[in-house]
Design a protein around this motif. Structure first.
Motif, PDB file in Angstrom:
ATOM      1  N   ARG A   1       6.725   5.969 -16.442  1.00  0.00           N
ATOM      2  CA  ARG A   1       6.593   4.549 -16.812  1.00  0.00           C
ATOM      3  C   ARG A   1       6.909   3.636 -15.625  1.00  0.00           C
ATOM      4  N   HIS A   2       7.952   3.977 -14.871  1.00  0.00           N
ATOM      5  CA  HIS A   2       8.342   3.169 -13.720  1.00  0.00           C
ATOM      6  C   HIS A   2       7.237   3.147 -12.663  1.00  0.00           C
TER       7      HIS A   2
ATOM      8  N   MET B   1       1.244   9.065  -6.258  1.00  0.00           N
ATOM      9  CA  MET B   1       1.616  10.478  -6.076  1.00  0.00           C
ATOM     10  C   MET B   1       2.487  10.961  -7.231  1.00  0.00           C
ATOM     11  N   VAL B   2       3.410  10.113  -7.664  1.00  0.00           N
ATOM     12  CA  VAL B   2       4.307  10.498  -8.752  1.00  0.00           C
ATOM     13  C   VAL B   2       3.536  10.650 -10.064  1.00  0.00           C
TER      14      VAL B   2
ATOM     15  N   LEU C   1       0.825  -1.211   0.000  1.00  0.00           N
ATOM     16  CA  LEU C   1       0.000   0.000   0.000  1.00  0.00           C
ATOM     17  C   LEU C   1       0.858   1.260   0.000  1.00  0.00           C
ATOM     18  N   GLU C   2       1.959   1.233   0.735  1.00  0.00           N
ATOM     19  CA  GLU C   2       2.874   2.379   0.747  1.00  0.00           C
ATOM     20  C   GLU C   2       3.470   2.607  -0.634  1.00  0.00           C
ATOM     21  N   CYS C   3       3.895   1.529  -1.268  1.00  0.00           N
ATOM     22  CA  CYS C   3       4.463   1.607  -2.616  1.00  0.00           C
ATOM     23  C   CYS C   3       3.422   2.145  -3.597  1.00  0.00           C
TER      24      CYS C   3
ATOM     25  N   ALA D   1       2.651   0.863  -9.727  1.00  0.00           N
ATOM     26  CA  ALA D   1       1.297   0.991  -9.190  1.00  0.00           C
ATOM     27  C   ALA D   1       0.410  -0.143  -9.681  1.00  0.00           C
ATOM     28  N   LEU D   2       0.492  -0.467 -10.961  1.00  0.00           N
ATOM     29  CA  LEU D   2      -0.311  -1.570 -11.489  1.00  0.00           C
ATOM     30  C   LEU D   2       0.069  -2.893 -10.828  1.00  0.00           C
TER      31      LEU D   2
END
Length: 124
Positions: A54-55, A40-41, A32-34, A60-61
């Motif tokens: 892209r990273h 946010m990015v 969840l933190e990741c 997130a996915l």
């Protein structure tokens, strides 16, 4: 004391997490933190072809997939179903953003994930 370059320190941290990998609660919290950090990015308007976009969209996915696949619908019941739907909403918003769809609402997706993270931190 050894001084590592920022890139080497990042690689070290990625290879040795600072939590017990056998602790399922810690894994969910870290995921969840990741997810929240990556949302946010990508939430910041930017060129979608940048390495950072892209990273973090990929991270997130992946985090969403991990969270969705870790749900126990038999024991979790309605809560698991609701979490799945929130994760799916976030996934859909991210995919819309990746397709340059103006209806994407990443800020709402990030807020929802932040609220889940806050609740998770209070539980564990």
């Amino acid at each position: 004391m050894s001084m590592l370059s920022p890139a080497n320190e990042y690689k070290r941290q990625q290879s040795t997490p600072d939590f017990d990998v056998d602790n399922k609660q810690a894994l969910v919290k870290a995921t969840l933190e990741c997810l929240t950090r990556s949302l946010m990015v990508v939430e910041v308007p930017q060129d979608r072809t940048t390495e950072a976009y892209r990273h973090h969209s990929s991270r997130a996915l992946t985090a969403i997939y991990v969270l969705q696949s870790s749900l126990d619908f038999e024991r979790g019941g309605e809560i698991a179903t609701n979490l799945f739907q929130l994760y799916e909403y976030s996934r859909q918003q991210l995919l819309k953003d990746m397709r340059r769809d103006d209806t994407a609402n990443l800020s709402q997706a990030r807020r929802a994930m932040s609220e889940i993270l806050d609740a998770w931190q209070q539980i564990s």
